[in-house]
Design a protein around this motif. Structure first.
Motif, PDB file in Angstrom:
ATOM      1  N   THR A  17     104.059 -58.322  36.139  1.00  0.00           N
ATOM      2  CA  THR A  17     103.650 -57.323  35.161  1.00  0.00           C
ATOM      3  C   THR A  17     102.738 -57.955  34.118  1.00  0.00           C
ATOM      4  O   THR A  17     102.847 -59.151  33.811  1.00  0.00           O
ATOM      5  CB  THR A  17     104.880 -56.679  34.483  1.00  0.00           C
ATOM      6  OG1 THR A  17     104.474 -55.486  33.818  1.00  0.00           O
ATOM      7  CG2 THR A  17     105.574 -57.607  33.506  1.00  0.00           C
ATOM      8  N   ASP A  18     101.800 -57.161  33.618  1.00  0.00           N
ATOM      9  CA  ASP A  18     100.916 -57.586  32.524  1.00  0.00           C
ATOM     10  C   ASP A  18     100.191 -58.878  32.880  1.00  0.00           C
ATOM     11  O   ASP A  18     100.268 -59.880  32.180  1.00  0.00           O
ATOM     12  CB  ASP A  18     101.719 -57.721  31.223  1.00  0.00           C
ATOM     13  CG  ASP A  18     102.305 -56.390  30.797  1.00  0.00           C
ATOM     14  OD1 ASP A  18     101.621 -55.659  30.064  1.00  0.00           O
ATOM     15  OD2 ASP A  18     103.424 -56.060  31.230  1.00  0.00           O
ATOM     16  N   ILE A  19      99.448 -58.809  33.974  1.00  0.00           N
ATOM     17  CA  ILE A  19      98.654 -59.954  34.420  1.00  0.00           C
ATOM     18  C   ILE A  19      97.396 -60.088  33.564  1.00  0.00           C
ATOM     19  O   ILE A  19      96.946 -61.177  33.253  1.00  0.00           O
ATOM     20  CB  ILE A  19      98.299 -59.815  35.905  1.00  0.00           C
ATOM     21  CG1 ILE A  19      99.570 -59.581  36.740  1.00  0.00           C
ATOM     22  CG2 ILE A  19      97.582 -61.058  36.403  1.00  0.00           C
ATOM     23  CD1 ILE A  19      99.313 -59.257  38.198  1.00  0.00           C
ATOM     24  N   ILE A  49     106.510 -57.186  46.609  1.00  0.00           N
ATOM     25  CA  ILE A  49     105.881 -57.514  45.334  1.00  0.00           C
ATOM     26  C   ILE A  49     105.602 -56.195  44.632  1.00  0.00           C
ATOM     27  O   ILE A  49     104.846 -55.359  45.137  1.00  0.00           O
ATOM     28  CB  ILE A  49     104.578 -58.305  45.534  1.00  0.00           C
ATOM     29  CG1 ILE A  49     104.873 -59.640  46.230  1.00  0.00           C
ATOM     30  CG2 ILE A  49     103.880 -58.533  44.193  1.00  0.00           C
ATOM     31  CD1 ILE A  49     103.623 -60.337  46.728  1.00  0.00           C
ATOM     32  N   MET A  50     106.212 -55.989  43.477  1.00  0.00           N
ATOM     33  CA  MET A  50     106.064 -54.761  42.699  1.00  0.00           C
ATOM     34  C   MET A  50     105.331 -55.104  41.412  1.00  0.00           C
ATOM     35  O   MET A  50     105.842 -55.850  40.570  1.00  0.00           O
ATOM     36  CB  MET A  50     107.443 -54.172  42.398  1.00  0.00           C
ATOM     37  CG  MET A  50     107.408 -52.859  41.628  1.00  0.00           C
ATOM     38  SD  MET A  50     106.876 -51.456  42.631  1.00  0.00           S
ATOM     39  CE  MET A  50     105.537 -50.796  41.609  1.00  0.00           C
ATOM     40  N   ILE A  51     104.125 -54.559  41.259  1.00  0.00           N
ATOM     41  CA  ILE A  51     103.318 -54.845  40.067  1.00  0.00           C
ATOM     42  C   ILE A  51     103.405 -53.649  39.131  1.00  0.00           C
ATOM     43  O   ILE A  51     102.986 -52.546  39.481  1.00  0.00           O
ATOM     44  CB  ILE A  51     101.856 -55.131  40.439  1.00  0.00           C
ATOM     45  CG1 ILE A  51     101.782 -56.242  41.504  1.00  0.00           C
ATOM     46  CG2 ILE A  51     101.074 -55.544  39.189  1.00  0.00           C
ATOM     47  CD1 ILE A  51     100.369 -56.560  41.968  1.00  0.00           C
ATOM     48  N   THR A  52     103.920 -53.895  37.919  1.00  0.00           N
ATOM     49  CA  THR A  52     104.180 -52.781  37.006  1.00  0.00           C
ATOM     50  C   THR A  52     103.162 -52.720  35.872  1.00  0.00           C
ATOM     51  O   THR A  52     103.507 -52.660  34.702  1.00  0.00           O
ATOM     52  CB  THR A  52     105.612 -52.845  36.445  1.00  0.00           C
ATOM     53  OG1 THR A  52     105.842 -54.142  35.870  1.00  0.00           O
ATOM     54  CG2 THR A  52     106.640 -52.591  37.518  1.00  0.00           C
ATOM     55  N   THR A  85     101.865 -49.912  40.232  1.00  0.00           N
ATOM     56  CA  THR A  85     101.664 -48.807  39.308  1.00  0.00           C
ATOM     57  C   THR A  85     100.863 -49.358  38.140  1.00  0.00           C
ATOM     58  O   THR A  85     100.766 -50.576  37.961  1.00  0.00           O
ATOM     59  CB  THR A  85     102.982 -48.171  38.849  1.00  0.00           C
ATOM     60  OG1 THR A  85     102.694 -46.964  38.133  1.00  0.00           O
ATOM     61  CG2 THR A  85     103.803 -49.106  37.969  1.00  0.00           C
ATOM     62  N   TYR A  86     100.278 -48.475  37.357  1.00  0.00           N
ATOM     63  CA  TYR A  86      99.286 -48.917  36.383  1.00  0.00           C
ATOM     64  C   TYR A  86      99.799 -48.788  34.954  1.00  0.00           C
ATOM     65  O   TYR A  86     100.753 -48.068  34.659  1.00  0.00           O
ATOM     66  CB  TYR A  86      97.983 -48.143  36.584  1.00  0.00           C
ATOM     67  CG  TYR A  86      97.386 -48.451  37.936  1.00  0.00           C
ATOM     68  CD1 TYR A  86      96.726 -49.660  38.157  1.00  0.00           C
ATOM     69  CD2 TYR A  86      97.544 -47.579  39.009  1.00  0.00           C
ATOM     70  CE1 TYR A  86      96.226 -49.978  39.411  1.00  0.00           C
ATOM     71  CE2 TYR A  86      97.041 -47.886  40.267  1.00  0.00           C
ATOM     72  CZ  TYR A  86      96.388 -49.096  40.460  1.00  0.00           C
ATOM     73  OH  TYR A  86      95.913 -49.416  41.712  1.00  0.00           O
ATOM     74  N   GLY A  87      99.116 -49.546  34.049  1.00  0.00           N
ATOM     75  CA  GLY A  87      99.507 -49.579  32.651  1.00  0.00           C
ATOM     76  C   GLY A  87      98.487 -48.917  31.754  1.00  0.00           C
ATOM     77  O   GLY A  87      97.538 -48.264  32.217  1.00  0.00           O
ATOM     78  N   ASN A  88      98.634 -49.123  30.456  1.00  0.00           N
ATOM     79  CA  ASN A  88      97.762 -48.447  29.506  1.00  0.00           C
ATOM     80  C   ASN A  88      96.376 -49.076  29.430  1.00  0.00           C
ATOM     81  O   ASN A  88      95.419 -48.438  28.971  1.00  0.00           O
ATOM     82  CB  ASN A  88      98.397 -48.419  28.116  1.00  0.00           C
ATOM     83  CG  ASN A  88      98.828 -49.782  27.627  1.00  0.00           C
ATOM     84  OD1 ASN A  88      99.703 -50.413  28.229  1.00  0.00           O
ATOM     85  ND2 ASN A  88      98.235 -50.255  26.543  1.00  0.00           N
TER      86      ASN A  88
END
Length: 283
Positions: A17-19, A49-52, A85-88
């Motif tokens: 998360t938050d790469i 691998i779950m990318i949040t 899934t994507y972030g802000n």
């Protein structure tokens, strides 16, 4: 790719998360992030691998296809299903969320999505995990969006009511005996209460959730099957907590190209037939 395990074996999820990758050519911090991810995947066996969210650092990544291509080149070296899934910050550059989802075609091993639905350009979907060929666990993924419809009153978006309705209409059984999990980027408002009873990890900043509570946590309480949520977004938080019987957990910030003092790494989630375990894996 299908998600499968057998017997009592743990189904191991690597939450990144938050790469916050930069523009190409990648700066030193972004390259350090990719190198660390690569070494971690070399040294560990995962089933997913779950990318949040917040793969990209907003407008700093003016060529998102190239930047994400560099990340996907690393992930594609390993035969592990990948879900995103994507972030802000992801859609602050040249591509909206639909465009980012199209770039997922560059993944060599995408996890099989089920029941995908798009609301306000935010995709919700499920991942199905089988044990010995039978559906055993459902992973629910909500795109929590970016910024509020009412910026004068709050900064971050709330889960849309249609996304909650999507969850309630899915054709899955929901019982207390099940162990299902949920993933999203922006934490729910209930994470603030959860922070008062931390089990593991750190809280180095206030929970940056939406002010508006649109009711997802209430719906999960009623459904009983979702035992935990895993979010990202707050780089100085990586705590786990149990609030009213549901685990409210943060991932661990992955990328070096962003704020925060926590050691970088990933959260490992071991999904068991009758529960889950989780720990931080630092780079």
């Amino acid at each position: 790719m299908r998600l499968e395990t057998t017997g009592q074996k743990a189904f191991k999820i690597c939450q990144l998360t938050d790469i916050h990758l930069s523009d190409t050519p990648l700066n030193e911090a972004s390259q350090k992030s990719l190198t660390a991810i690569d070494k971690m995947l070399q040294a560990n066996d995962f089933d997913l691998i779950m990318i949040t969210g917040d793969l990209l650092w907003g407008k700093q990544a003016s060529k998102p296809a190239e930047t994400l291509g560099a990340l996907y080149d690393v992930l594609n070296r390993y035969p592990v299903p990948v879900a995103i899934t994507y972030g802000n910050h992801d859609a602050e550059g040249n591509l909206d969320r639909a465009g980012l989802r199209q770039l997922e075609a560059g993944l060599a091993h995408p996890a099989d999505k089920h029941h995908a639905a798009v609301v306000d350009d935010r995709e919700s979907y499920t991942l199905e995990v089988t044990r010995d060929g039978k559906l055993a666990h459902v992973l629910y993924v909500w795109d929590s969006g970016d910024y509020s419809h009412w910026p004068a009153d709050e900064q971050y978006a709330a889960i849309e009511p249609e996304q909650i309705e999507w969850f309630t209409r899915l054709p899955y059984a929901r019982t207390q005996a099940q162990t299902d999990l949920g993933f999203l980027h922006i934490p729910l408002p209930e994470y603030t209460q959860a922070g008062q009873a931390i089990l593991t990890g750190e809280q180095g900043e206030a929970v940056c959730s939406p002010v508006t509570n649109s009711g997802l946590f209430y719906t999960l309480l009623k459904s009983q099957n979702v035992k935990a949520l895993f979010a990202g977004h707050d780089h100085d938080n990586n705590f786990t907590a149990n609030y009213r019987g549901i685990g409210l957990n943060y991932g661990n910030p992955t990328g070096y190209n962003s704020y925060g003092t926590l050691p970088r790494g990933a959260r490992v989630i071991s999904l068991l037939p009758d529960g889950y375990e989780t720990e931080i894996l630092n780079f």
